[in-house]
Design an enzyme around this catalytic site. Sequence first.
Site, PDB file in Angstrom:
ATOM      1  N   GLN A 129      55.402  56.390  45.614  1.00 15.82           N
ATOM      2  CA  GLN A 129      55.058  57.559  46.437  1.00 15.82           C
ATOM      3  C   GLN A 129      55.348  57.680  48.050  1.00 15.82           C
ATOM      4  OE1 GLN A 129      50.867  58.413  44.313  1.00 15.82           O
ATOM      5  NE2 GLN A 129      50.790  56.223  44.670  1.00 15.82           N
TER       6      GLN A 129
ATOM      7  N   THR B 242      51.880  46.333  43.969  1.00 18.85           N
ATOM      8  CA  THR B 242      50.755  47.041  44.269  1.00 18.85           C
ATOM      9  C   THR B 242      49.638  47.089  43.026  1.00 18.85           C
ATOM     10  OG1 THR B 242      51.502  49.277  43.685  1.00 18.85           O
ATOM     11  CG2 THR B 242      51.650  48.429  45.823  1.00 18.85           C
TER      12      THR B 242
ATOM     13  N   THR C 113      46.908  47.312  53.736  1.00 18.41           N
ATOM     14  CA  THR C 113      45.792  47.622  52.915  1.00 18.41           C
ATOM     15  C   THR C 113      44.454  47.154  53.491  1.00 18.41           C
ATOM     16  OG1 THR C 113      44.787  47.494  50.754  1.00 18.41           O
ATOM     17  CG2 THR C 113      46.081  45.506  51.389  1.00 18.41           C
ATOM     18  N   ASP C 114      43.532  48.034  53.108  1.00 14.82           N
ATOM     19  CA  ASP C 114      42.213  47.743  53.741  1.00 14.82           C
ATOM     20  C   ASP C 114      41.630  46.362  52.995  1.00 14.82           C
ATOM     21  OD1 ASP C 114      39.880  48.766  51.344  1.00 14.82           O
ATOM     22  OD2 ASP C 114      42.037  49.520  51.289  1.00 14.82           O
TER      23      ASP C 114
ATOM     24  N   TYR D 234      46.078  40.412  45.542  1.00 12.22           N
ATOM     25  CA  TYR D 234      46.830  41.403  46.054  1.00 12.22           C
ATOM     26  C   TYR D 234      46.340  41.709  47.419  1.00 12.22           C
ATOM     27  CZ  TYR D 234      47.966  46.232  47.701  1.00 12.22           C
ATOM     28  OH  TYR D 234      48.438  47.182  48.614  1.00 12.22           O
TER      29      TYR D 234
ATOM     30  N   LYS E 103      49.317  40.777  50.671  1.00  7.70           N
ATOM     31  CA  LYS E 103      49.296  41.580  51.989  1.00  7.70           C
ATOM     32  C   LYS E 103      49.002  41.010  53.234  1.00  7.70           C
ATOM     33  CE  LYS E 103      50.867  45.250  51.262  1.00  7.70           C
ATOM     34  NZ  LYS E 103      52.316  45.701  51.186  1.00  7.70           N
TER      35      LYS E 103
ATOM     36  N   TRP F 232      43.380  54.141  49.246  1.00  9.22           N
ATOM     37  CA  TRP F 232      43.127  55.178  48.132  1.00  9.22           C
ATOM     38  C   TRP F 232      44.198  56.095  48.242  1.00  9.22           C
ATOM     39  CZ3 TRP F 232      37.411  56.936  47.853  1.00  9.22           C
ATOM     40  CH2 TRP F 232      36.512  55.813  47.837  1.00  9.22           C
TER      41      TRP F 232
END
Length: 295
Positions: free
Chosen positions: A11, A71, A112-113, A137, A141, A162
């Site tokens: 994406q 992911t 990522t958060d 995950y 990261k 998100w």
Amino acid sequence: MKAFVTGVCGQLGYDCSNNLKARGYEVVGSDLLPADGKKDYISLDITDEKAVFEAVLSVKPDVIIHCAAWTAVDDAEKAENRSKVFSVNLEGTRYIASAAKAVGAKMVYISTDYVFDGMGNTPRKPDDKSFAPLNVYGQSKLEGENAVSSILTDYFIIRISWVFGLNGKNFIKTMINVAKTHDEVRVVNDQIGTPTYTLDLARLISDMIESEKYGYYHVTNEGGYISWYDFCLEIYKQYGLNTRVIPVSTEEYGASLAIRPFNSRMDKSKLVDCGFTPLPDWRDALKRYLKEAQL
């Protein structure tokens, strides 16, 4: 400038490549799919250190945008996958960062958060170091972040959450498909965050790499903090679906191998402080996405 984009079939990688090309950049993308004669694409497994260096040295980019990653959050929890997750998200990232250093390239690392514990209700600042990942995950990261910061000085570490974009699976596509065959759906309402449209994020990344304002950033669309339940309601409203949405707790929903953070609120004020234009409201992003995706 010349840019090398990993994970170009995903994406964000897809949108980053297109945005850079529109700005006049020379772009070379990489992913696992065969090259099939494409001149601006390299078939690359980032866990192969030799292949990574050969690819980067051949391209000699001014900047590397590293979007490639494992992911699949729930699959990462499976014992048979854990070594692969770290091979991709840690070792692969280390190879990319080392190759960037070898050619003197800037690097953008997408994080990522999930590097945080997701507790409380306070938005996390990008330079907050109180890391406590809840799942494999997130840990992988975080270790990728540490690899980049230990190898390079000219880097942007961008934490997002998100994510949705045209070129891949996402929550919007899933919920619309479910609604077409169900009269009602259950969606969690106790996980709070903000969506990120990859098309908008790609624009910001392009802005960032044209600067030297390196460091850690949090990036999502604007419009306030919401739950997945709120997001689903707006998706159905804009799409024109009458499917009933039932709010449930994470515990009630169940069916998840990985622990998800309840608090995915991220403080994005550093973007404005550094002179960058924040992303548009997530409702506007959703409207544009639905028009482009034609689901």
